[in-house]
Design an enzyme around this catalytic site. Structure first.
Site, PDB file in Angstrom:
ATOM      1  NE  ARG A 156      -4.396  -1.484   1.720  1.00 39.61           N
ATOM      2  CZ  ARG A 156      -5.312  -1.871   2.586  1.00 39.61           C
ATOM      3  NH1 ARG A 156      -5.096  -1.770   3.879  1.00 39.61           N
ATOM      4  NH2 ARG A 156      -6.462  -2.346   2.165  1.00 39.61           N
ATOM      5  CE  LYS A 186     -18.469 -14.356   8.044  1.00 36.75           C
ATOM      6  NZ  LYS A 186     -17.667 -13.363   7.383  1.00 36.75           N
ATOM      7  N   GLY A 192      -8.421  -8.727  -0.607  1.00 29.55           N
ATOM      8  CA  GLY A 192      -8.628  -9.641   0.516  1.00 29.55           C
ATOM      9  C   GLY A 192      -7.801 -10.903   0.437  1.00 29.55           C
ATOM     10  N   GLY A 236     -12.542  -4.716   1.133  1.00 28.65           N
ATOM     11  CA  GLY A 236     -13.934  -4.278   1.273  1.00 28.65           C
ATOM     12  C   GLY A 236     -14.344  -3.332   0.160  1.00 28.65           C
TER      13      GLY A 236
HETATM   14  N1  ADP Z   1     -14.642 -24.642   3.279  1.00 27.84           N
HETATM   15  C1  ADP Z   1     -14.396 -23.659   4.134  1.00 27.84           C
HETATM   16  N2  ADP Z   1     -14.815 -23.730   5.407  1.00 27.84           N
HETATM   17  C2  ADP Z   1     -14.562 -22.725   6.273  1.00 27.84           C
HETATM   18  N3  ADP Z   1     -13.912 -21.600   5.952  1.00 27.84           N
HETATM   19  C3  ADP Z   1     -13.494 -21.483   4.694  1.00 27.84           C
HETATM   20  C4  ADP Z   1     -13.712 -22.501   3.724  1.00 27.84           C
HETATM   21  N4  ADP Z   1     -13.184 -22.089   2.550  1.00 27.84           N
HETATM   22  C5  ADP Z   1     -12.638 -20.876   2.771  1.00 27.84           C
HETATM   23  N5  ADP Z   1     -12.821 -20.511   4.054  1.00 27.84           N
HETATM   24  C6  ADP Z   1     -12.326 -19.303   4.706  1.00 27.84           C
HETATM   25  O1  ADP Z   1     -12.873 -18.153   4.125  1.00 27.84           O
HETATM   26  C7  ADP Z   1     -12.047 -17.082   4.532  1.00 27.84           C
HETATM   27  C8  ADP Z   1     -12.059 -16.023   3.490  1.00 27.84           C
HETATM   28  O2  ADP Z   1     -13.270 -15.513   3.384  1.00 27.84           O
HETATM   29  P1  ADP Z   1     -13.364 -14.061   2.727  1.00 27.84           P
HETATM   30  O3  ADP Z   1     -13.027 -14.146   1.302  1.00 27.84           O
HETATM   31  O4  ADP Z   1     -12.552 -13.080   3.538  1.00 27.84           O
HETATM   32  O5  ADP Z   1     -14.786 -13.707   2.775  1.00 27.84           O
HETATM   33  P2  ADP Z   1     -15.987 -13.943   3.723  1.00 27.84           P
HETATM   34  O6  ADP Z   1     -15.464 -14.542   5.004  1.00 27.84           O
HETATM   35  O7  ADP Z   1     -16.525 -12.594   3.915  1.00 27.84           O
HETATM   36  O8  ADP Z   1     -16.834 -14.826   2.904  1.00 27.84           O
HETATM   37  C9  ADP Z   1     -10.658 -17.638   4.704  1.00 27.84           C
HETATM   38  O9  ADP Z   1     -10.210 -17.333   6.010  1.00 27.84           O
HETATM   39  C10 ADP Z   1     -10.847 -19.127   4.513  1.00 27.84           C
HETATM   40  O10 ADP Z   1     -10.141 -19.910   5.450  1.00 27.84           O
HETATM   41  O1  X15 Z   2      -7.601  -2.569   5.221  1.00 29.01           O
HETATM   42  C1  X15 Z   2      -8.606  -2.018   4.787  1.00 29.01           C
HETATM   43  O2  X15 Z   2      -9.683  -2.681   4.285  1.00 29.01           O
HETATM   44  P1  X15 Z   2      -9.659  -4.217   3.721  1.00 29.01           P
HETATM   45  O3  X15 Z   2      -9.149  -5.115   4.839  1.00 29.01           O
HETATM   46  O4  X15 Z   2     -11.114  -4.472   3.396  1.00 29.01           O
HETATM   47  O5  X15 Z   2      -8.772  -4.256   2.505  1.00 29.01           O
HETATM   48  C2  X15 Z   2      -8.728  -0.522   4.691  1.00 29.01           C
HETATM   49  O6  X15 Z   2      -7.575   0.130   5.175  1.00 29.01           O
HETATM   50  C3  X15 Z   2      -9.984  -0.042   5.400  1.00 29.01           C
HETATM   51  O7  X15 Z   2      -9.854  -0.303   6.772  1.00 29.01           O
HETATM   52  P2  X15 Z   2     -11.182  -0.454   7.657  1.00 29.01           P
HETATM   53  O8  X15 Z   2     -11.889  -1.719   7.220  1.00 29.01           O
HETATM   54  O9  X15 Z   2     -10.663  -0.512   9.087  1.00 29.01           O
HETATM   55  O10 X15 Z   2     -12.051   0.774   7.399  1.00 29.01           O
END
Ligand code: ADP
Ligand code: X15
Length: 470
Positions: free
Chosen positions: A105, A266, A422, A445
């Site tokens: 960043r 999720k 992410g 995000g």
């Molecule tokens: N089959 C699974 N069961 C539980 N967690 C999982 C599975 N597949 C992926 N994950 C977890 O999902 C997480 C990533 O989710 P993310 O992309 O950040 O979005 P969100 O949690 O909002 O759906 C990772 O930490 C990963 O370990």
């Molecule tokens: O790391 C950030 O977001 P991200 O983890 O969604 O990439 C940004 O710096 C925003 O931080 P915030 O989710 O505490 O507002």
């Protein structure tokens, strides 16, 4: 110029990159550094205005306008001797000794700052770090100064506050081409409340505003949105524009076939993205923890896999929607299951329809990898958001790594590959293929909200670009 759609409300709080990096660090992963390329925007700032101006419809829900005035439109005549308030997202991960573990960043913010200092501006640089509650020394921006100075090739001056008399004095003594880094703007609760008085105090330090904080553009905070009410012009930085060009541009007018890969844990946090992408893509591949809600909705047994019971009917309606729209929606046909949620769990591969009681699915299986790869073979644009499994545990990282490798291969063949921030970014970094992707977002995000078709408050407040013929 297209009119603006109503911005949506924030639907979830994403994992902070700091938390993610700490999680990765504790899981033993080491992320290699990566260089972002800025050639298209930096070389021709109008290009991004041109691209954005062509965007008329994104997700069928409304029309969006992301054509904003660019910092590249500002020349030495506009900038020499001017005080410029630059909001960047320097929210980088630090280890327990306050060392930066990933400076992506900071590097991403450099082109905008360099443009300003090379044109004789006085840069007042602002960022948040983490989510401090009040003044918290471990969230100070002090550890960023050496790396920032090194990358900019000048000694950056650091303020101990972000508003107040002392800061005003430091601004007054800043030479043309100098950079003053303000202290963590979130040390004031007024920042996240988007308090107008606080925004006014920040704005009073400068003559004009550049927002380059893409990662924080989905937050309507004083330093991202509030200051635009008091500083004119308020323009987009190069990074912000580059992110918009890829994430909005490529998805609005994709080279087809256009595939989206959505994973993560999720359904509830990805629902907006899936719905929006169903309007746009030709192929949708689903992986990660969310698939078990889809399996259960289809009447399959899922053992103790992650399921969101209250989202079963939603999953069914998404499958129906995909069918009605002629989108080829692929769910994994086999999965890697585990007897516990742990890196040393016993594991085996089973058909998606044969998950025994007491076992949980933690990755997609080899047959699914094969069919996903085949489906991706003919694509021209691929966007990826969310891992295919619990990639933090090596045993369950194979599906995610296979997707990363496939996208790297496709990228080499000229396919546009976009990684939407992410955990998927962490995965491509881990595999070491980040450099070959077309675009890697610096905002988790923020990129999700853009993909959902939402407008970002940090972008909305900026000045409209002068329309160009398209
Ligand atoms: N089959 C699974 N069961 C539980 N967690 C999982 C599975 N597949 C992926 N994950 C977890 O999902 C997480 C990533 O989710 P993310 O992309 O950040 O979005 P969100 O949690 O909002 O759906 C990772 O930490 C990963 O370990
Ligand atoms: O790391 C950030 O977001 P991200 O983890 O969604 O990439 C940004 O710096 C925003 O931080 P915030 O989710 O505490 O507002």
């Amino acid at each position: 110029m297209a009119s603006a759609a109503t911005p949506g409300s924030l639907s979830f709080i994403p994992t902070s990159s700091r938390a993610r990096s700490q999680r990765l660090a504790s899981s033993g992963l080491r992320l290699p550094l990566r260089r972002l390329g800025f050639s298209s925007v930096a070389a021709n700032p109008l290009l991004s205005v041109h691209v954005a101006a062509k965007i008329r419809s994104f997700n069928g829900k409304g029309v969006i306008s992301m054509a904003k005035k660019s910092v590249g439109d500002l020349t030495a005549a506009d900038l020499k001797g001017k005080k410029v308030f630059v909001r960047a997202d320097l929210n980088v991960p630090l280890d327990e000794n306050q060392n930066i573990t990933d400076d992506t960043r900071i590097r991403a913010a450099v082109p905008t700052i360099k443009h300003l200092i090379q044109n004789g501006a006085k840069v007042i640089l602002s960022s948040h770090l983490g989510r401090p509650k009040g003044v918290t020394p471990k969230f100070s921006l002090n550890p960023l100064v050496p790396r920032l100075s090194e990358l900019l090739g000048i000694q950056v001056v650091k303020a101990d506050d972000c508003i107040g008399l002392e800061v005003e004095k430091q601004v007054a003594s800043l030479p043309d081409g100098g950079v003053l880094l303000l202290e963590n703007v979130r040390f004031y609760k007024e920042e996240e409340k988007n308090d107008p008085e606080f925004a006014k105090k920040l704005a009073s330090l400068a003559d004009l505003f550049v927002n380059d904080a893409f990662g924080t553009a989905h937050r309507a905070h004083a330093s991202t949105e509030g200051v635009t009410k008091f500083l004119k012009p308020s323009v987009a930085g190069f990074l912000l524009q580059k992110e918009l060009d890829y994430l909005v541009g490529a998805v609005s007018t994709p080279k087809r076939p256009f595939a989206a890969i959505v994973g993560g844990s999720k359904v509830s946090s990805k629902i907006g993205v899936i719905e929006s992408l169903l309007e746009k893509c030709d192929i949708l591949l689903l992986g990660g923890g969310m698939i078990f809600t889809f399996y259960k909705a289809q009447g399959l047994s899922v053992g103790s896999s992650l399921v969101e019971e209250d989202k079963l009917s939603l999953a069914t309606s998404l499958l129906e929607k995909a069918k009605a729209k002629g989108v080829s929606l692929l769910l994994p046909t086999d999965v890697v299951i585990a007897d516990k949620f742990a890196p040393d769990a016993n594991s085996k591969v089973v058909a998606a329809s044969e998950i025994p009681d007491g076992w949980m699915g933690l990755d997609i299986g080899p047959d699914s990898v094969k069919s996903f790869n085949e489906a991706l073979e003919t694509t021209k644009t691929v966007i990826w958001n969310g891992p295919m499994g619990v990639f933090e545990f090596d045993k369950f990282a194979i599906g995610t790594e296979a997707v990363a490798k496939k996208l790297a291969e496709l990228s080499g063949k000229g396919v546009t590959t976009i990684i939407g921030g992410g955990d998927s970014v962490a995965a491509v970094e881990k595999v070491g293929v980040a450099d070959v992707m077309s675009h890697i977002s610096t905002g988790g995000g923020a990129s999700l909200e853009l993909l959902e078709g939402k407008e970002l408050p940090g972008v909305l407040g900026l000045d409209e670009a002068t329309p160009v013929p398209v």
